[in-house]
Design an enzyme around this catalytic site. Structure first.
Site, mmCIF file in Angstrom:
data_model
loop_
_atom_site.group_PDB
_atom_site.id
_atom_site.type_symbol
_atom_site.label_atom_id
_atom_site.label_comp_id
_atom_site.label_asym_id
_atom_site.label_seq_id
_atom_site.Cartn_x
_atom_site.Cartn_y
_atom_site.Cartn_z
ATOM 1 N N TYR A 145 0.821 -1.212 0.000
ATOM 2 C CA TYR A 145 0.000 0.000 0.000
ATOM 3 C C TYR A 145 0.856 1.265 0.000
ATOM 4 C CZ TYR A 145 -3.994 -2.961 0.920
ATOM 5 O OH TYR A 145 -4.970 -3.913 0.822
ATOM 6 N N ASP A 150 -1.857 -18.040 4.520
ATOM 7 C CA ASP A 150 -2.838 -18.947 3.905
ATOM 8 C C ASP A 150 -3.367 -19.936 4.948
ATOM 9 O OD1 ASP A 150 -0.169 -19.628 3.766
ATOM 10 O OD2 ASP A 150 -0.342 -20.876 1.972
ATOM 11 N N ASP A 152 -5.789 -6.136 5.638
ATOM 12 C CA ASP A 152 -6.958 -5.659 4.895
ATOM 13 C C ASP A 152 -7.875 -6.844 4.583
ATOM 14 O OD1 ASP A 152 -8.656 -4.093 3.464
ATOM 15 O OD2 ASP A 152 -7.280 -3.644 1.828
ATOM 16 N N LYS A 166 4.060 -14.260 5.321
ATOM 17 C CA LYS A 166 4.303 -15.242 4.250
ATOM 18 C C LYS A 166 5.823 -15.313 4.035
ATOM 19 C CE LYS A 166 2.693 -17.875 0.861
ATOM 20 N NZ LYS A 166 1.900 -19.093 1.044
#
Ligand code: NAI
Length: 332
Positions: free
Chosen positions: A124, A204, A228, A171
């Site tokens: 972002y 995930d 988000d 991640k």
């Protein structure tokens, strides 16, 4: 003590739901000097911008704001007012408590977690370019400073609320440098906070675990993009965005706002459910140290929702925004 608070009613149902929140705060006995300022799509013609400088000045002066949702103009060249507010006031932590309420349809019971989302960087940061006419690149920025700051915020929050566990979401198995740095910072902060349990989960797997057993989680902390996505997903666990309060917090200012949008389809009809705005008011009161009033408001909301006698149309009831608000005030 009287608190000085900026109130931004916003667009669509914003004025209706923030007015409910204001009435409930006043009925709780907390004294507030409201500085009511205008921002949003509806004021572009008047000020030439959806975010007049006077709004920022008011928030900088009062340090706390209660904000209604604003309509983000589509295709007119204005960037999101919410993003602008976060950037200009350096509101680096986005907080979303996710809780089930009896009376609000949901597949789960007893969910009570908080998502702490880093608000200033990651994908972002807005650094994008075309490499060629067929290839676009977005740059993911993760810094030690912002990562450490957000994880420390999550641990502080866990301590203040007597929570047991902080889970860092990342991640780092794939993005070894960027998410790897976030994870290293999280582990370092955890080492200094041994009284709170710490774990890290890959994003995930986290999505699956949240759906399978949201009760396993307490405080979740993560970079911007995962925050988000997971905060909206978590909203789905407890009946949708209409029941979630939210806050954007920085070192020098904090802006509190419900998670839902301006709902132009029902604006001005007195149909809006003010639950999220009232819960946002309670979150704000906790932030300014009015814990007792905040707890009183949360209990009253719980009771009115559970009762189901005076709820708005989205919950299958017939009550107007005002009637629901009055029921909450009566319950207090
Ligand atoms: P929305 O949340 O405004 O509406 C989605 C659906 O939920 C609509 O059917 C609406 O009637 C209903 N709804 C939302 N809040 C409700 C409430 N309190 N009571 C009863 N029903 C409610 O989302 P949408 O339609 O995607 O966005 C509308 C506008 O709001 C857009 O311009 C968007 O950019 C803006 N928005 C602003 C936010 C903010 O300022 N924080 C956050 C999200 C959207």
């Amino acid at each position: 003590m009287t608190h000085n608070i900026t109130l931004i009613p916003g667009d669509g149902i914003g004025p209706e739901v923030t007015n409910s929140a204001k009435s409930v705060i006043e009925a709780s006995g907390v004294k507030v000097n409201w500085d009511i300022v205008e921002a949003g799509a509806a004021v572009i013609d008047k000020y030439g911008t959806p975010l007049p400088e006077s709004v920022l000045e008011s928030i900088k002066k009062n340090k706390v704001a209660l904000k209604g949702p604003v309509t983000t103009p589509v295709g007119s060249g204005f960037r999101s007012i919410n993003v602008a507010l976060r950037k200009k006031l350096n509101l680096y932590a986005n907080i979303r408590p996710v809780k089930t309420y009896k009376g609000v349809p949901s597949r789960y019971e007893d969910v009570n977690l908080i998502i702490v989302r880093e608000n200033t960087e990651d994908l972002y940061a807005g650094i994008e370019h075309m490499v060629s006419s067929d290839i676009a690149e977005s740059i993911k920025v993760i810094s030690k400073k912002a990562s450490t700051r957000i994880v420390e915020f999550a641990f502080d929050l866990a301590k203040k609320q007597n929570r047991e566990k902080v889970t860092a979401v990342h991640k780092a198995n794939i993005m070894k440098l960027s998410d790897g740095l976030f994870l290293k910072c999280a582990r370092d902060v955890a080492k200094n906070n041994k009284d709170i349990n710490f774990e890290d989960v890959i994003v995930d797997a986290m999505s699956m675990k949240l759906v399978l057993n949201p009760k396993d989680f307490d405080v979740l902390v993560m970079p911007n993009l995962y925050g988000d996505i997971l905060s909206d997903m978590a909203a789905g666990l407890v009946g949708g965005l209409g029941f979630l309060p939210g806050a954007n917090i920085g070192k020098d200012a904090a802006v509190f706002e419900p998670a839902h949008g301006s709902a132009p389809d029902i604006a001005g009809e007195g149909k809006a459910n003010p639950t999220a705005a009232i819960l946002t008011a309670a979150l704000m009161l906790k932030y300014i140290g009015e814990i007792e009033a905040a707890n009183k408001i949360e209990k009253a909301i719980e009771k009115v929702l559970e009762d189901k006698k005076c709820v708005t149309g989205d919950l299958g009831g017939k009550a107007s925004t005002l009637e629901f608000t009055e029921a909450v005030i009566r319950e207090m």
